[in-house]
Design a protein around this motif. Sequence first.
Motif, PDB file in Angstrom:
ATOM      1  N   ILE A 175       0.859  -1.177   0.000  1.00 29.17           N
ATOM      2  CA  ILE A 175       0.000   0.000   0.000  1.00 29.17           C
ATOM      3  C   ILE A 175       0.897   1.229   0.000  1.00 29.17           C
ATOM      4  N   ASP A 176       0.717   2.086  -0.988  1.00 35.70           N
ATOM      5  CA  ASP A 176       1.456   3.339  -1.076  1.00 35.70           C
ATOM      6  C   ASP A 176       0.558   4.438  -0.525  1.00 35.70           C
ATOM      7  N   LEU A 177       0.984   5.058   0.562  1.00 35.88           N
ATOM      8  CA  LEU A 177       0.186   6.107   1.191  1.00 35.88           C
ATOM      9  C   LEU A 177       0.199   7.399   0.377  1.00 35.88           C
ATOM     10  N   GLY A 178       1.092   7.508  -0.577  1.00 37.92           N
ATOM     11  CA  GLY A 178       1.142   8.679  -1.436  1.00 37.92           C
ATOM     12  C   GLY A 178       1.962   9.826  -0.869  1.00 37.92           C
ATOM     13  N   LEU A 179       1.983   9.932   0.437  1.00 35.61           N
ATOM     14  CA  LEU A 179       2.740  10.956   1.148  1.00 35.61           C
ATOM     15  C   LEU A 179       3.371  10.319   2.374  1.00 35.61           C
ATOM     16  N   THR A 180       4.368  10.968   2.925  1.00 38.41           N
ATOM     17  CA  THR A 180       4.955  10.488   4.174  1.00 38.41           C
ATOM     18  C   THR A 180       3.940  10.688   5.293  1.00 38.41           C
ATOM     19  N   LEU A 228      -3.765 -15.925   7.076  1.00 37.60           N
ATOM     20  CA  LEU A 228      -3.044 -14.688   7.381  1.00 37.60           C
ATOM     21  C   LEU A 228      -2.065 -14.860   8.545  1.00 37.60           C
ATOM     22  N   VAL A 229      -2.239 -15.928   9.333  1.00 41.02           N
ATOM     23  CA  VAL A 229      -1.333 -16.172  10.461  1.00 41.02           C
ATOM     24  C   VAL A 229       0.079 -16.426   9.930  1.00 41.02           C
ATOM     25  N   GLY A 230       1.038 -15.714  10.467  1.00 42.64           N
ATOM     26  CA  GLY A 230       2.425 -15.836  10.030  1.00 42.64           C
ATOM     27  C   GLY A 230       2.827 -14.808   8.984  1.00 42.64           C
ATOM     28  N   ALA A 231       1.850 -14.046   8.481  1.00 38.29           N
ATOM     29  CA  ALA A 231       2.172 -13.011   7.494  1.00 38.29           C
ATOM     30  C   ALA A 231       3.015 -11.922   8.148  1.00 38.29           C
ATOM     31  N   LYS A 232       3.846 -11.285   7.351  1.00 41.42           N
ATOM     32  CA  LYS A 232       4.743 -10.246   7.845  1.00 41.42           C
ATOM     33  C   LYS A 232       4.241  -8.881   7.382  1.00 41.42           C
ATOM     34  N   MET A 233       4.036  -7.971   8.342  1.00 36.70           N
ATOM     35  CA  MET A 233       3.631  -6.598   8.059  1.00 36.70           C
ATOM     36  C   MET A 233       4.845  -5.703   8.231  1.00 36.70           C
ATOM     37  N   ASP A 282      10.079   3.169   4.186  1.00 40.20           N
ATOM     38  CA  ASP A 282      10.227   4.542   3.717  1.00 40.20           C
ATOM     39  C   ASP A 282      10.131   4.567   2.193  1.00 40.20           C
ATOM     40  N   SER A 283      10.288   5.733   1.581  1.00 39.39           N
ATOM     41  CA  SER A 283      10.103   5.861   0.135  1.00 39.39           C
ATOM     42  C   SER A 283      11.137   5.093  -0.676  1.00 39.39           C
ATOM     43  N   SER A 284      12.270   4.734  -0.063  1.00 35.60           N
ATOM     44  CA  SER A 284      13.300   3.950  -0.746  1.00 35.60           C
ATOM     45  C   SER A 284      13.117   2.452  -0.553  1.00 35.60           C
ATOM     46  N   GLY A 285      12.098   2.065   0.209  1.00 31.70           N
ATOM     47  CA  GLY A 285      11.846   0.651   0.462  1.00 31.70           C
ATOM     48  C   GLY A 285      12.596   0.090   1.655  1.00 31.70           C
ATOM     49  N   ASN A 286      13.253   0.962   2.430  1.00 34.14           N
ATOM     50  CA  ASN A 286      13.943   0.507   3.640  1.00 34.14           C
ATOM     51  C   ASN A 286      12.926   0.174   4.718  1.00 34.14           C
ATOM     52  N   ILE A 287      13.129  -0.946   5.387  1.00 31.49           N
ATOM     53  CA  ILE A 287      12.201  -1.402   6.418  1.00 31.49           C
ATOM     54  C   ILE A 287      12.418  -0.593   7.694  1.00 31.49           C
ATOM     55  N   LEU A 288      11.337   0.004   8.188  1.00 26.73           N
ATOM     56  CA  LEU A 288      11.384   0.815   9.401  1.00 26.73           C
ATOM     57  C   LEU A 288      10.815   0.074  10.607  1.00 26.73           C
ATOM     58  N   ILE A 332       3.295   0.470   3.107  1.00 28.31           N
ATOM     59  CA  ILE A 332       2.949  -0.600   4.034  1.00 28.31           C
ATOM     60  C   ILE A 332       2.919  -1.880   3.218  1.00 28.31           C
ATOM     61  N   SER A 333       3.612  -2.894   3.698  1.00 28.75           N
ATOM     62  CA  SER A 333       3.713  -4.150   2.970  1.00 28.75           C
ATOM     63  C   SER A 333       3.190  -5.284   3.847  1.00 28.75           C
ATOM     64  N   LEU A 334       2.446  -6.183   3.242  1.00 23.94           N
ATOM     65  CA  LEU A 334       1.964  -7.385   3.925  1.00 23.94           C
ATOM     66  C   LEU A 334       2.354  -8.550   3.039  1.00 23.94           C
TER      67      LEU A 334
END
Length: 97
Positions: free
Chosen positions: A8-13, A32-37, A41-47, A73-75
């Motif tokens: 999901i791209d929020l479009g803005l920070t 959905l059990v075990g899925a990773k959320m 950031d905009s470069s794809g770095n995991i925060l 946001i990635s699932l």
Amino acid sequence: QVDPWLRIDLGLTATVSRVNIWNRSDCCWERLVGAKMQLLDSSGNILHTETVGSISNSFFSFAPVKDVTAVLISLENTAPTLIPLNLAEVEVFGTFQ
């Protein structure tokens, strides 16, 4: 599909304070059990990362200990078999910057 995912791209920070995942209520809730959320950031770095451990009443919620500034946001289903990623809705709470 191997390792199905949703991004999901929020479009803005945005400062993300909580993410709710509404699972299917008619069947297959265990998929959905075990899925990773992940919050990214905009470069794809995991925060921030959390794993869906269990779901009650077709609902999973996670809130970072500290608000995270993210754009994506990635699932991802990380199950070792070809299990589809099933969900009904994703809610994101926070404020745009």
